[in-house]
Write a protein that holds these residues in place. Structure first.
Motif, mmCIF file in Angstrom:
data_model
loop_
_atom_site.group_PDB
_atom_site.id
_atom_site.type_symbol
_atom_site.label_atom_id
_atom_site.label_comp_id
_atom_site.label_asym_id
_atom_site.label_seq_id
_atom_site.Cartn_x
_atom_site.Cartn_y
_atom_site.Cartn_z
ATOM 1 N N PHE A 143 11.952 -47.393 -30.834
ATOM 2 C CA PHE A 143 11.078 -47.979 -29.824
ATOM 3 C C PHE A 143 10.520 -46.895 -28.911
ATOM 4 N N THR A 144 9.387 -47.205 -28.314
ATOM 5 C CA THR A 144 8.881 -46.349 -27.254
ATOM 6 C C THR A 144 9.717 -46.596 -26.004
ATOM 7 N N LEU A 145 9.743 -45.639 -25.109
ATOM 8 C CA LEU A 145 10.577 -45.784 -23.918
ATOM 9 C C LEU A 145 9.861 -46.655 -22.892
ATOM 10 N N PRO A 146 10.507 -47.720 -22.418
ATOM 11 C CA PRO A 146 9.877 -48.563 -21.395
ATOM 12 C C PRO A 146 9.633 -47.788 -20.104
ATOM 13 N N GLU A 147 8.728 -48.288 -19.305
ATOM 14 C CA GLU A 147 8.477 -47.686 -17.999
ATOM 15 C C GLU A 147 9.650 -47.968 -17.061
ATOM 16 N N ASN A 148 9.850 -47.053 -16.132
ATOM 17 C CA ASN A 148 10.822 -47.223 -15.049
ATOM 18 C C ASN A 148 12.268 -47.337 -15.539
ATOM 19 N N VAL A 149 12.562 -46.661 -16.661
ATOM 20 C CA VAL A 149 13.950 -46.563 -17.100
ATOM 21 C C VAL A 149 14.309 -45.093 -17.215
ATOM 22 N N GLU A 150 15.597 -44.824 -17.338
ATOM 23 C CA GLU A 150 16.112 -43.463 -17.430
ATOM 24 C C GLU A 150 16.671 -43.234 -18.830
ATOM 25 N N LEU A 151 16.084 -42.306 -19.562
ATOM 26 C CA LEU A 151 16.580 -41.977 -20.892
ATOM 27 C C LEU A 151 17.889 -41.201 -20.756
ATOM 28 N N LEU A 152 18.918 -41.659 -21.463
ATOM 29 C CA LEU A 152 20.247 -41.071 -21.325
ATOM 30 C C LEU A 152 20.697 -40.264 -22.530
ATOM 31 N N ALA A 153 20.183 -40.585 -23.719
ATOM 32 C CA ALA A 153 20.690 -39.920 -24.914
ATOM 33 C C ALA A 153 19.665 -39.947 -26.031
ATOM 34 N N SER A 154 19.764 -38.944 -26.894
ATOM 35 C CA SER A 154 18.927 -38.828 -28.089
ATOM 36 C C SER A 154 19.823 -38.455 -29.259
ATOM 37 N N SER A 155 19.234 -38.425 -30.460
ATOM 38 C CA SER A 155 19.922 -37.889 -31.624
ATOM 39 C C SER A 155 18.965 -36.965 -32.356
ATOM 40 N N ALA A 156 19.460 -36.325 -33.382
ATOM 41 C CA ALA A 156 18.607 -35.404 -34.136
ATOM 42 C C ALA A 156 17.477 -36.140 -34.836
ATOM 43 N N ILE A 157 17.647 -37.428 -35.093
ATOM 44 C CA ILE A 157 16.643 -38.202 -35.823
ATOM 45 C C ILE A 157 15.761 -39.012 -34.885
ATOM 46 N N TYR A 158 16.365 -39.638 -33.872
ATOM 47 C CA TYR A 158 15.610 -40.516 -32.977
ATOM 48 C C TYR A 158 15.844 -40.119 -31.516
ATOM 49 N N GLU A 159 14.747 -39.973 -30.799
ATOM 50 C CA GLU A 159 14.827 -39.512 -29.409
ATOM 51 C C GLU A 159 15.432 -40.555 -28.492
ATOM 52 N N HIS A 160 15.147 -41.816 -28.736
ATOM 53 C CA HIS A 160 15.541 -42.865 -27.793
ATOM 54 C C HIS A 160 16.796 -43.566 -28.288
ATOM 55 N N GLN A 161 17.946 -43.105 -27.817
ATOM 56 C CA GLN A 161 19.244 -43.634 -28.228
ATOM 57 C C GLN A 161 19.923 -44.460 -27.136
ATOM 58 N N ALA A 162 19.579 -44.232 -25.895
ATOM 59 C CA ALA A 162 20.192 -44.997 -24.810
ATOM 60 C C ALA A 162 19.337 -44.847 -23.561
ATOM 61 N N PHE A 163 19.222 -45.938 -22.809
ATOM 62 C CA PHE A 163 18.546 -45.860 -21.513
ATOM 63 C C PHE A 163 19.181 -46.867 -20.561
ATOM 64 N N ARG A 164 18.927 -46.655 -19.292
ATOM 65 C CA ARG A 164 19.403 -47.585 -18.281
ATOM 66 C C ARG A 164 18.306 -47.805 -17.259
ATOM 67 N N ARG A 165 18.452 -48.894 -16.515
ATOM 68 C CA ARG A 165 17.613 -49.139 -15.344
ATOM 69 C C ARG A 165 18.540 -49.543 -14.212
ATOM 70 N N GLY A 166 18.682 -48.648 -13.255
ATOM 71 C CA GLY A 166 19.623 -48.897 -12.170
ATOM 72 C C GLY A 166 21.038 -49.014 -12.703
ATOM 73 N N SER A 167 21.836 -49.829 -12.046
ATOM 74 C CA SER A 167 23.237 -49.975 -12.453
ATOM 75 C C SER A 167 23.483 -51.211 -13.307
ATOM 76 N N ASN A 168 22.467 -52.076 -13.463
ATOM 77 C CA ASN A 168 22.694 -53.374 -14.099
ATOM 78 C C ASN A 168 22.175 -53.497 -15.522
ATOM 79 N N LEU A 169 21.500 -52.480 -16.024
ATOM 80 C CA LEU A 169 20.909 -52.580 -17.356
ATOM 81 C C LEU A 169 21.277 -51.357 -18.180
ATOM 82 N N LEU A 170 21.889 -51.602 -19.354
ATOM 83 C CA LEU A 170 22.270 -50.517 -20.250
ATOM 84 C C LEU A 170 21.892 -50.903 -21.672
#
Length: 232
Positions: A143-170
């Motif tokens: 997926f493309t990275l949504p606006e107003n989120v924080e990218l937390l992790a990538s992998s060698a194959i896919y850049e978007h592996q984890a993101f959060r928004r504030g403390s309530n969304l993972l």
């Protein structure tokens, strides 16, 4: 007691190793399958914690799976209210789509145990527990990275592996909940071609799971414990 609802998209994708830290945080867990007739009328804003697990379908397959559009609409209401929400694999893709991102089929399958690469900002987040820990990956969509989120992790194959928004969304593309759950072997049986496509054979993949799975689950449980301690 706080309530937590698991949305299960297929029977062989459950909360697995995340159950223990969720219950330890004081949540009473319930579950609903998308095939349940009651699912279409469920208000997803109600549970104190919503957990959306994986599935082999794509967010873009709404003609084939009409419940996806229904779930996305109600998920947007929950995210607008900033209610605590966890998404895993397909569940993470649903969160991305609900936040306006594009979900699409990637160029290749990512299947196997390998570490994620933590972004600089992730060192002070719950994902720090996964540093240098091989975790299970099993997906072909991204997926493309949504606006107003924080990218937390990538992998060698896919850049978007984890993101959060504030403390309530993972949102987690990978499966740190899997490693001790026997349903892993059903995944291998269901999609042996994915194992081969990733350059592995079933026997060695099962052996890798047995060797690395417990460590992945331990790290995943620590991550969820940490995250739940901070949700509003």
């Amino acid at each position: 007691m706080k309530t937590a609802l698991i949305i299960r998209h297929v029977p062989y994708e459950g909360v697995a190793g995340y159950r223990a830290p969720i219950e330890a945080a004081g949540y009473a867990l319930d579950r609903i399958d998308v095939a349940d007739p009651a699912f279409s009328s469920l208000d997803l804003r109600e549970p104190d914690l919503l957990i959306m697990m994986g599935g082999p379908m794509g967010v873009y397959e709404q003609d084939r799976y009409p419940w996806i559009a229904c779930q996305l609409k109600r998920l947007r209401h929950r995210l607008d209210a900033d209610r605590p929400t966890l998404g895993v694999c397909f569940g993470a893709q649903m969160i991305a789509a609900a936040l306006g991102a594009e979900v699409y089929a990637g160029p290749r399958k990512e299947v196997g145990f390998h570490p994620i690469h933590l972004r600089e900002a992730a060192g002070e987040t719950p994902l720090r527990h996964l540093a240098d820990v091989p975790v299970l990956h099993w997906h072909g969509d991204t997926f493309t990275l949504p606006e107003n989120v924080e990218l937390l992790a990538s992998s060698a194959i896919y850049e978007h592996q984890a993101f959060r928004r504030g403390s309530n969304l993972l949102a987690l593309q990978f499966h740190a909940e899997m490693g001790e759950d026997p349903r892993f072997h059903e995944w291998v049986q269901q999609w042996p071609e994915s194992v081969v496509e990733a350059g592995q054979d079933e026997e060695s993949f099962r052996a890798t799971h047995d060797a690395l799975g417990p460590g992945a689950v331990q790290a995943g449980r620590s991550m969820i414990t940490d995250w739940l301690s901070a949700v509003a």
